[in-house]
Design an enzyme around this catalytic site. Sequence first.
Site, mmCIF file in Angstrom:
data_model
loop_
_atom_site.group_PDB
_atom_site.id
_atom_site.type_symbol
_atom_site.label_atom_id
_atom_site.label_comp_id
_atom_site.label_asym_id
_atom_site.label_seq_id
_atom_site.Cartn_x
_atom_site.Cartn_y
_atom_site.Cartn_z
ATOM 1 N N LYS A 15 0.846 -1.210 0.000
ATOM 2 C CA LYS A 15 0.000 0.000 0.000
ATOM 3 C C LYS A 15 0.875 1.253 0.000
ATOM 4 O O LYS A 15 0.662 2.179 -0.794
ATOM 5 C CB LYS A 15 -0.932 0.012 1.236
ATOM 6 C CG LYS A 15 -1.847 -1.203 1.331
ATOM 7 C CD LYS A 15 -2.764 -1.144 2.532
ATOM 8 C CE LYS A 15 -2.056 -1.175 3.868
ATOM 9 N NZ LYS A 15 -1.348 -2.450 4.167
ATOM 10 N N ARG A 90 -9.596 0.940 9.038
ATOM 11 C CA ARG A 90 -9.073 -0.393 9.331
ATOM 12 C C ARG A 90 -10.099 -1.222 10.094
ATOM 13 O O ARG A 90 -9.836 -2.370 10.413
ATOM 14 C CB ARG A 90 -7.856 -0.206 10.205
ATOM 15 C CG ARG A 90 -6.619 -0.883 9.690
ATOM 16 C CD ARG A 90 -5.507 -0.510 10.641
ATOM 17 N NE ARG A 90 -4.325 -1.225 10.397
ATOM 18 C CZ ARG A 90 -3.289 -0.745 9.720
ATOM 19 N NH1 ARG A 90 -3.338 0.440 9.173
ATOM 20 N NH2 ARG A 90 -2.210 -1.465 9.576
ATOM 21 N N ARG A 129 11.737 -6.284 4.979
ATOM 22 C CA ARG A 129 11.643 -4.826 4.776
ATOM 23 C C ARG A 129 12.635 -4.103 5.694
ATOM 24 O O ARG A 129 12.792 -4.429 6.855
ATOM 25 C CB ARG A 129 10.228 -4.333 5.097
ATOM 26 C CG ARG A 129 10.127 -2.801 5.041
ATOM 27 C CD ARG A 129 8.719 -2.272 5.063
ATOM 28 N NE ARG A 129 7.927 -2.737 6.185
ATOM 29 C CZ ARG A 129 6.618 -2.510 6.316
ATOM 30 N NH1 ARG A 129 5.961 -1.842 5.378
ATOM 31 N NH2 ARG A 129 5.962 -2.957 7.352
ATOM 32 N N ARG A 163 11.507 -2.272 11.226
ATOM 33 C CA ARG A 163 10.429 -1.836 12.123
ATOM 34 C C ARG A 163 10.231 -2.868 13.217
ATOM 35 O O ARG A 163 10.307 -4.074 12.945
ATOM 36 C CB ARG A 163 9.118 -1.690 11.319
ATOM 37 C CG ARG A 163 8.906 -0.299 10.775
ATOM 38 C CD ARG A 163 7.788 -0.185 9.779
ATOM 39 N NE ARG A 163 6.494 -0.727 10.177
ATOM 40 C CZ ARG A 163 5.402 -0.625 9.428
ATOM 41 N NH1 ARG A 163 5.455 0.023 8.261
ATOM 42 N NH2 ARG A 163 4.266 -1.147 9.814
ATOM 43 N N ARG A 174 -0.223 -9.257 13.461
ATOM 44 C CA ARG A 174 -0.825 -8.227 12.585
ATOM 45 C C ARG A 174 -1.737 -8.876 11.548
ATOM 46 O O ARG A 174 -2.806 -8.349 11.228
ATOM 47 C CB ARG A 174 0.278 -7.424 11.893
ATOM 48 C CG ARG A 174 0.986 -6.475 12.856
ATOM 49 C CD ARG A 174 2.299 -5.992 12.292
ATOM 50 N NE ARG A 174 2.152 -5.146 11.132
ATOM 51 C CZ ARG A 174 3.146 -4.903 10.274
ATOM 52 N NH1 ARG A 174 4.333 -5.441 10.452
ATOM 53 N NH2 ARG A 174 2.941 -4.105 9.249
HETATM 54 P P1 AP5 Z 1 4.902 -1.586 1.830
HETATM 55 O O1 AP5 Z 1 4.563 -0.785 0.635
HETATM 56 O O2 AP5 Z 1 5.671 -0.931 2.926
HETATM 57 O O3 AP5 Z 1 3.579 -2.321 2.381
HETATM 58 P P2 AP5 Z 1 2.319 -1.768 3.178
HETATM 59 O O4 AP5 Z 1 1.121 -2.432 2.622
HETATM 60 O O5 AP5 Z 1 2.338 -0.285 3.218
HETATM 61 O O6 AP5 Z 1 2.664 -2.422 4.599
HETATM 62 P P3 AP5 Z 1 2.630 -1.825 6.071
HETATM 63 O O7 AP5 Z 1 3.299 -2.870 6.917
HETATM 64 O O8 AP5 Z 1 3.224 -0.447 6.162
HETATM 65 O O9 AP5 Z 1 1.131 -1.757 6.337
HETATM 66 P P4 AP5 Z 1 0.377 -1.953 7.634
HETATM 67 O O10 AP5 Z 1 -0.991 -1.694 7.190
HETATM 68 O O11 AP5 Z 1 0.572 -3.202 8.390
HETATM 69 O O12 AP5 Z 1 1.095 -0.931 8.623
HETATM 70 P P5 AP5 Z 1 0.823 0.596 8.956
HETATM 71 O O13 AP5 Z 1 2.098 1.310 8.843
HETATM 72 O O14 AP5 Z 1 -0.373 1.112 8.229
HETATM 73 O O15 AP5 Z 1 5.710 -2.879 1.340
HETATM 74 C C1 AP5 Z 1 6.173 -3.847 2.264
HETATM 75 C C2 AP5 Z 1 7.540 -4.384 1.782
HETATM 76 O O16 AP5 Z 1 7.338 -5.107 0.570
HETATM 77 C C3 AP5 Z 1 8.565 -3.288 1.461
HETATM 78 O O17 AP5 Z 1 9.847 -3.752 1.805
HETATM 79 C C4 AP5 Z 1 8.432 -3.087 -0.065
HETATM 80 O O18 AP5 Z 1 9.657 -2.652 -0.636
HETATM 81 C C5 AP5 Z 1 8.060 -4.509 -0.507
HETATM 82 N N1 AP5 Z 1 7.156 -4.530 -1.672
HETATM 83 C C6 AP5 Z 1 6.136 -3.695 -1.957
HETATM 84 N N2 AP5 Z 1 5.520 -4.063 -3.088
HETATM 85 C C7 AP5 Z 1 6.156 -5.189 -3.514
HETATM 86 C C8 AP5 Z 1 5.994 -6.050 -4.642
HETATM 87 N N3 AP5 Z 1 5.022 -5.836 -5.555
HETATM 88 N N4 AP5 Z 1 6.825 -7.121 -4.761
HETATM 89 C C9 AP5 Z 1 7.806 -7.348 -3.851
HETATM 90 N N5 AP5 Z 1 8.027 -6.549 -2.778
HETATM 91 C C10 AP5 Z 1 7.202 -5.485 -2.615
HETATM 92 O O19 AP5 Z 1 0.368 0.491 10.502
HETATM 93 C C11 AP5 Z 1 1.276 0.156 11.519
HETATM 94 C C12 AP5 Z 1 0.537 0.111 12.859
HETATM 95 O O20 AP5 Z 1 -0.040 1.405 13.162
HETATM 96 C C13 AP5 Z 1 -0.673 -0.842 12.910
HETATM 97 O O21 AP5 Z 1 -0.283 -2.172 13.187
HETATM 98 C C14 AP5 Z 1 -1.493 -0.206 14.055
HETATM 99 O O22 AP5 Z 1 -0.949 -0.507 15.312
HETATM 100 C C15 AP5 Z 1 -1.308 1.277 13.802
HETATM 101 N N6 AP5 Z 1 -2.360 1.867 12.928
HETATM 102 C C16 AP5 Z 1 -2.172 2.491 11.728
HETATM 103 N N7 AP5 Z 1 -3.339 2.888 11.205
HETATM 104 C C17 AP5 Z 1 -4.302 2.499 12.092
HETATM 105 C C18 AP5 Z 1 -5.720 2.590 12.098
HETATM 106 N N8 AP5 Z 1 -6.389 3.172 11.079
HETATM 107 N N9 AP5 Z 1 -6.377 2.073 13.153
HETATM 108 C C19 AP5 Z 1 -5.723 1.499 14.185
HETATM 109 N N10 AP5 Z 1 -4.390 1.366 14.243
HETATM 110 C C20 AP5 Z 1 -3.680 1.857 13.201
#
Ligand code: AP5
Length: 217
Positions: A15, A90, A129, A163, A174
């Site tokens: 994402k 979410r 990552r 991270r 997660r």
């Molecule tokens: P990346 O693009 O970083 O993936 P992502 O989907 O953004 O993954 P996240 O882990 O950041 O999402 P998340 O939803 O778990 O965490 P968030 O930060 O929102 O890609 C991942 C890896 O794969 C990278 O190394 C990239 O290079 C690689 N990659 C990408 N595309 C690829 C491809 N096509 N092929 C191969 N490799 C690829 O949330 C973190 C925490 O914050 C949550 O756990 C929660 O505690 C809190 N939080 C955030 N928002 C909320 C909410 N709305 N409500 C409650 N808690 C929340």
Amino acid sequence: MSRSLVLLGPPGAGKGTQAKVLSELWRIPHISTGDMLREAVRSGSELGKKVQDIMDRGDLVSDALMNDVVKDRLSQGDCQAGFILDGFPRTLPQADALEGILKGLGKDPVQALEIQVPDAEVLKRLSSRRSCPGCGKVYNLLFKPPKTEGVCDDGCEGSLAQRDDDKEEVIQDRLRVYHEKTSPLTNHFKEIGAWKGVDVVGSPAEVLEAIKKVLSE
Ligand code: AP5
């Protein structure tokens, strides 16, 4: 035309990777709630103190807190021509809150775009990552390694970091939280006729092409 997109998908679906490119392409802000919370933790703010432990164990921050954070962000002037929400909503209550926030701000409803990726691929991507503590650039040891091991390609100081919530045991938690609380959003957005999805497990460029195609249909 105002363009407002919600990116759905499991942790590690890509994402953030896709939102960054789309945000530059469409010149609208990429709003990542995860990045906002991590920045709050880094800065030691009150919000950061409240959410650090919750994030470290892969749990969700409360809906009330997140709704306030997002309402405040969407009220800012740079969201006038649209925005890309990454990581919010979410939960179903967050989706309802978003609808209310947009109505209140006089904005159009959002389009949801889901990036569908199997759990095994998520595990592979997240455990490999790494990101730059200086500029935030995201790398992947398997799919997008830095030119020099452990060092940002842009010459930033400090070693690339993992991270805390990308440790294998937390990734499993997660994923469990995602399937329980976030995946019901697929049906929610389908029911209101605002869902599109891509299930390409390929390079980021291939996923981007699939996204552009499905959004233009
Ligand atoms: P990346 O693009 O970083 O993936 P992502 O989907 O953004 O993954 P996240 O882990 O950041 O999402 P998340 O939803 O778990 O965490 P968030 O930060 O929102 O890609 C991942 C890896 O794969 C990278 O190394 C990239 O290079 C690689 N990659 C990408 N595309 C690829 C491809 N096509 N092929 C191969 N490799 C690829 O949330 C973190 C925490 O914050 C949550 O756990 C929660 O505690 C809190 N939080 C955030 N928002 C909320 C909410 N709305 N409500 C409650 N808690 C929340």
